[in-house]
Design an enzyme around this catalytic site. Structure first.
Site, short mmCIF file in Angstrom:
data_model
loop_
_atom_site.label_atom_id
_atom_site.label_comp_id
_atom_site.label_asym_id
_atom_site.label_seq_id
_atom_site.Cartn_x
_atom_site.Cartn_y
_atom_site.Cartn_z
CG HIS A 191 -44.56 12.35 -39.79
ND1 HIS A 191 -43.96 12.99 -40.86
CD2 HIS A 191 -43.55 11.86 -39.03
CE1 HIS A 191 -42.64 12.88 -40.74
NE2 HIS A 191 -42.38 12.20 -39.64
CB ALA A 192 -43.04 16.66 -38.96
CB THR A 193 -44.33 14.97 -43.83
OG1 THR A 193 -44.86 13.72 -43.38
CG2 THR A 193 -42.82 14.96 -43.69
CE LYS A 194 -48.97 11.68 -43.64
NZ LYS A 194 -47.55 11.36 -43.45
CG LEU A 195 -53.28 20.14 -43.72
CD1 LEU A 195 -52.85 21.34 -44.52
CD2 LEU A 195 -54.72 19.79 -43.97
#
Ligand code: T4K
Length: 378
Positions: A189-193
């Site tokens: 997901h976009a919030t993942k590294l």
């Protein structure tokens, strides 16, 4: 001390890793030229191969998001309908929801105080004749005690699934985190590294799961005339895969920046009375996904007050994972949830705070956050 940017700029807990936009244009151009947009295209194939090497795993299947990957992981193991899966309440909603979406029952086990992962010492007392699996979460990138969990699983004939959403590239003694248990699920997901905007993957050692997972991801379709299973649509498209191929080239640089930020935070925050920084074990490589701190009772104000005061200044920390899953409306009225003994979870859910943590966070902002915490948020 004043933060110059504070009035006009929002500081979030994370900021997505973005490739060079010119590189994205050229990837999109290739996709347009090929007129192949999804259904296991060339970009998809390349990313699957590249990630297999990067994560040091035997098998890897891409998915359109981490939740569908996790739902599919559980489905692929053919657990008896209605059976119990022992899991942690200290995680994102997707973890227990994936169990329930499979017609199974989550049984919540307490967590270990340092890594905040499922406590193996408390698993065995929850095992019943109806238990079929253990689903651990490597929360914030802290690995579960994979050895202890495997021992319990072997003793009781249980499957092991790991939610590896937070630990892209993590290794234990040089071994890829995605090689433990029966199947591991990653989120991109976009919030993942490492992100593919939305996306995910399953990793597994058992080659015989390959056909099953392929089928489940693609409606069960083998060919134009054969549908083998009741599958779902879990396919990653070519745009996501292209984004991933580009981010794969730059995520190590992002990790280096986060490592420096961690050193800055660690050095200063560890000296503050009432703040505890959970420690990643020495034999584990850090994914640098989140930076959680624990606000203990001897800090001048509570975790919630810290959160509110930062928010007033446009700094949006996060209380991951408050509420615990056992507090959700959809779970809290279940009798087994009401009776569950979760002292560590119920303590830590009120004390953890994830600080802004990403490579492009300005040093001045990080120093301001440190300064505020050093001064009791005054
Ligand atoms: N298992 C675990 C343990 C997980 O943590 C997750 C997902 C999953 C499974 C499921 O994987 P996916 O199906 O999502 O692939 C976020 C993420 O949406 C979610 O992926 C993640 N865990 C969870 C821990 O965090 P929220 O509700 O906190 O998202 P949101 O929109 O509040 O975003 C957090 C912050 O990130 C924002 O304040 C600003 C920043 N942000 C966010 C987005 C989407 C950006 O700067 N740009 C963006 O595009 O869930």
């Amino acid at each position: 001390m004043m933060l110059k940017t504070k009035k006009d700029k929002k500081i979030f807990v994370t900021s997505p890793l973005l490739p060079d936009i010119e590189d994205v244009y050229s990837e999109i151009r290739e996709i347009f030229d090929s007129k192949w947009l999804t259904n296991m295209g060339e970009k998809h194939k390349s990313l699957e191969l590249a990630l297999k090497n990067e994560l040091k795993v035997k098998n890897l299947s891409l998915f359109n998001n981490g939740t569908i990957a996790l739902v599919t992981a559980i489905k692929a193991l053919n657990l008896p309908y209605g059976s119990e899966v022992i899991t942690t309440p200290f995680t994102f909603a997707a973890t227990p929801h994936s169990i329930v979406w499979n017609g199974l029952k989550p049984v919540f086990c307490d967590i270990e105080p340092n890594t905040m992962t499922i406590d193996p010492n408390k698993i065995e007392e929850l095992i019943t004749p109806n238990t079929s699996a253990i689903l651990g979460v490597h929360v914030y990138g802290f690995p579960c005690d994979v050895e202890a969990i495997q021992k319990i699983a072997d003793k009781h004939g249980l499957k092991v699934i790991y939610d590896a959403a937070h630990c892209f590239s993590t290794e234990i003694n040089g071994r890829g985190i995605g090689t433990f248990g029966n199947i591991s699920a990653f989120s991109f997901h976009a919030t993942k590294l490492f992100n593919t905007i939305e996306g995910g993957a399953l990793t597994y050692n058992d080659d015989s799961l390959d056909r099953k997972i392929y089928n489940l991801r693609n409606f069960g379709i083998r060919n134009e005339e054969v549908v083998e299973e009741v599958g779902i649509n879990g396919k990653m498209n070519e745009f996501q895969a292209a984004f991933g191929l580009l981010n794969l080239k730059i995520y190590r640089k992002e990790q280096e920046k986060r490592q420096k930020l961690k050193e800055l935070y660690d050095n200063k925050l560890s000296k503050i009375k009432g703040i505890r920084i959970p420690k990643i074990p020495d034999n584990v490589t850090n994914s640098y996904q989140y930076y959680p701190i624990i606000i203990e009772d001897d800090y001048p104000i509570s975790r919630n007050e810290i959160y509110d005061r930062f928010k007033e200044e446009n700094i949006f920390t996060r209380k991951y994972f408050y509420p615990a899953c056992t507090d959700y409306d959809c779970y809290k009225n279940d009798l087994s949830v009401k009776l569950a003994k979760l002292p560590v979870t119920n303590n830590l859910k009120n004390k953890v705070l994830c600080l802004p943590y990403y490579g492009s966070l300005e040093k001045e902002t990080a120093e301001y956050i440190i300064y505020k915490l050093q001064n009791g948020m005054n």
